[in-house]
Design an enzyme around this catalytic site. Structure first.
Site, short mmCIF file in Angstrom:
data_model
loop_
_atom_site.label_atom_id
_atom_site.label_comp_id
_atom_site.label_asym_id
_atom_site.label_seq_id
_atom_site.Cartn_x
_atom_site.Cartn_y
_atom_site.Cartn_z
N ARG A 198 18.00 -10.39 -43.81
CA ARG A 198 17.24 -11.40 -43.01
C ARG A 198 17.02 -12.45 -44.00
NH1 ARG A 198 18.96 -8.96 -39.01
NH2 ARG A 198 17.61 -8.94 -36.81
N SER A 248 12.95 -10.36 -32.77
CA SER A 248 11.99 -9.53 -33.47
C SER A 248 11.27 -10.61 -34.20
CB SER A 248 12.91 -8.81 -34.76
OG SER A 248 13.94 -8.13 -34.25
N GLU A 308 9.31 -12.37 -39.46
CA GLU A 308 10.34 -12.81 -39.71
C GLU A 308 10.72 -14.08 -39.31
OE1 GLU A 308 14.64 -13.00 -38.06
OE2 GLU A 308 13.65 -11.16 -37.08
N1 EPU Z 1 11.57 1.96 -32.10
C1 EPU Z 1 10.64 2.42 -31.21
N2 EPU Z 1 9.89 1.57 -30.67
C2 EPU Z 1 10.15 0.37 -30.40
C3 EPU Z 1 11.04 -0.36 -30.82
C4 EPU Z 1 11.90 0.47 -31.61
O1 EPU Z 1 10.13 3.63 -31.76
O2 EPU Z 1 9.39 -0.28 -29.50
C5 EPU Z 1 12.29 2.72 -33.01
C6 EPU Z 1 13.27 3.51 -32.41
O3 EPU Z 1 13.31 4.57 -33.27
C7 EPU Z 1 14.47 3.00 -32.25
C8 EPU Z 1 14.42 2.00 -33.67
O4 EPU Z 1 13.34 2.01 -33.74
O5 EPU Z 1 15.58 3.80 -32.59
C9 EPU Z 1 15.19 1.00 -34.10
O6 EPU Z 1 15.40 0.27 -32.94
P1 EPU Z 1 16.54 -0.84 -32.42
O7 EPU Z 1 17.75 -0.18 -32.38
O8 EPU Z 1 15.92 -1.78 -31.13
O9 EPU Z 1 16.40 -1.92 -33.75
P2 EPU Z 1 15.10 -2.81 -34.41
O10 EPU Z 1 15.30 -2.05 -35.96
O11 EPU Z 1 14.05 -2.82 -33.80
C10 EPU Z 1 16.79 -4.63 -35.45
C11 EPU Z 1 16.78 -6.02 -35.27
C12 EPU Z 1 17.26 -6.53 -34.22
C13 EPU Z 1 18.65 -6.22 -33.60
C14 EPU Z 1 18.62 -4.50 -33.39
C15 EPU Z 1 19.85 -3.94 -33.19
C16 EPU Z 1 15.16 -6.87 -37.19
C17 EPU Z 1 13.89 -6.98 -37.55
N3 EPU Z 1 15.79 -6.35 -35.90
O12 EPU Z 1 15.92 -4.22 -34.48
O13 EPU Z 1 17.33 -7.98 -34.41
O14 EPU Z 1 18.96 -6.55 -32.32
O15 EPU Z 1 18.15 -4.07 -34.88
O16 EPU Z 1 20.54 -3.92 -34.47
O17 EPU Z 1 15.99 -6.17 -38.02
C18 EPU Z 1 16.16 -10.26 -34.02
O18 EPU Z 1 16.42 -10.27 -35.29
O19 EPU Z 1 15.65 -10.99 -33.39
C19 EPU Z 1 16.86 -8.89 -33.47
C20 EPU Z 1 16.47 -8.63 -32.21
#
Ligand code: EPU
Length: 339
Positions: free
Chosen positions: A164, A239, A335
């Protein structure tokens, strides 16, 4: 080209915050953009270039000129049997551009389907999702140097992409306006990235065994729609925080107290999902006044009533940062760009 005064930015930021710009204009051609930059220089006013407005939070009115960049057009340059270079102007909508590539059977960007925003803003934060980042398929971009008002071409190495992150957020902040981006995409033997847990689960649920790039895109679209609020319906900027990257020792200490702590390797450090930390701190689904933490993905802050001010959203995010810090000793970093 019309320059408007005291213009509401509500329809130009995905949080739908009703901040005002002292001046506002749309630039559909490079000449418009140069004229607007000269306008800002002559009046000694700051300028702000907006793409889709999908990663920005206005906490106050903007006392300068806001330029909505609307340069359009896509053209292609065949490389060889396996690859093509596709150039897209900044004002092209990102998701529509990804769809264009999929329809033409150009592979690479399918995991990045349905990300809000425009082509020109995607390199700034090196957008990423489901195991792919823009840097993986970025070839070069054409920028306008805001000091010389001349165009330059930056290649992959010039952009210093990180998680990012890019040169456009750091040493070159404010120096360049991205006019077009060129991607190197495959025309055959596509490399499919379906290892990201949720994608393989979605494909299995849809009964797809040998997916093509279109199947991957559709799986990503379904996953995103199931978790992330549509900014047209509920104001948000995806995010709100970055996933924190901590030293291994800190992770091991936390893991002792939380054996189910999700984590991913990040070089010799460990990335912990901020969504998990926020949820564990009790914020998921919580609403205070006009602002809330999304009930399906805790990393997303929402304009719950549609009436939130940027300041209210910012203050809500500060409460989350304090709370996660208190609980886990980790300081979340925003972010979203705060203005
Ligand atoms: N999780 C929770 N609770 C929540 C959300 C997430 O426990 O409410 C935990 C779970 O363990 C889950 C893990 O977080 O398995 C990962 O969650 P998710 O796959 O939704 O991905 P993220 O790490 O929360 C990142 C990006 C997103 C992108 C997703 C999918 C960042 C800051 N965000 O989110 O990007 O869509 O991966 O690849 O790196 C964005 O930048 O606007 C965005 C949505």
């Amino acid at each position: 080209m019309e320059i408007q005064e005291n213009y509401s930015l509500k329809d130009h930021n995905s949080f739908q915050v009703n901040a005002k710009a002292r001046y506002f204009a749309k630039a559909s051609h490079l000449e418009d953009l140069i004229e607007l930059l000269q306008f800002s220089q002559q009046r000694k006013l700051p300028f702000l270039v907006l793409g889709g407005g999908s990663n920005i939070l206005f906490t106050q009115d903007y006392e300068g000129i806001v330029i909505a960049l609307e340069l359009r057009g896509i053209h292609e340059e065949k490389q060889n049997e396996d690859y093509i270079l596709v150039h897209a102007h900044s004002g092209e909508n990102w998701h529509q551009f990804v769809q264009y590539c999929i329809q033409k059977n150009y592979g690479g960007l399918e995991n990045l389907s349905l990300i809000p925003g425009n082509v020109g803003t995607c390199p700034i934060q090196n957008i990423g999702a489901y195991g792919v980042e823009i840097k993986d398929h970025f070839h070069s971009c054409v920028v306008l140097n805001t000091e010389t008002l001349l165009t330059e071409t930056l290649n992959l190495e010039d952009c210093h992409f990180g998680y990012r992150d890019s040169i456009f957020k750091n040493s070159a902040k404010g120096k360049y306006i991205i006019l077009s981006v060129c991607f190197k995409l495959s025309t055959q033997n596509h490399i499919l990235r379906q290892n990201y847990g949720a994608i393989s689960q979605q494909l299995a649920a849809d009964g797809i065994r040998n997916p093509n790039i279109s199947d991957i895109a559709n799986a990503v679209i379904k996953i995103r729609q199931s978790k992330l609020p549509n900014p047209k319906e509920i104001g948000n900027a995806g995010s709100f925080f970055k996933n924190p990257i901590v030293p291994k020792e800190q992770y091991l200490a936390l893991e002792k107290q939380h054996p189910n702590l999700p984590h991913y390797p990040a070089g010799d450090q460990i990335k912990i999902p901020a969504g998990w930390l926020i949820e564990q701190s009790g914020w998921k689904g919580k609403v205070i006044g006009n602002v809330g933490c999304h009930s399906l993905q805790a990393l997303v802050i929402i304009n719950a009533t549609g009436k939130a001010t940027g300041k209210e959203i910012y203050d809500f995010s500060s409460l989350i940062i304090d709370s996660v810090h208190h609980q886990f000793g980790i300081t979340l970093e925003r972010e979203v760009n705060i203005l």
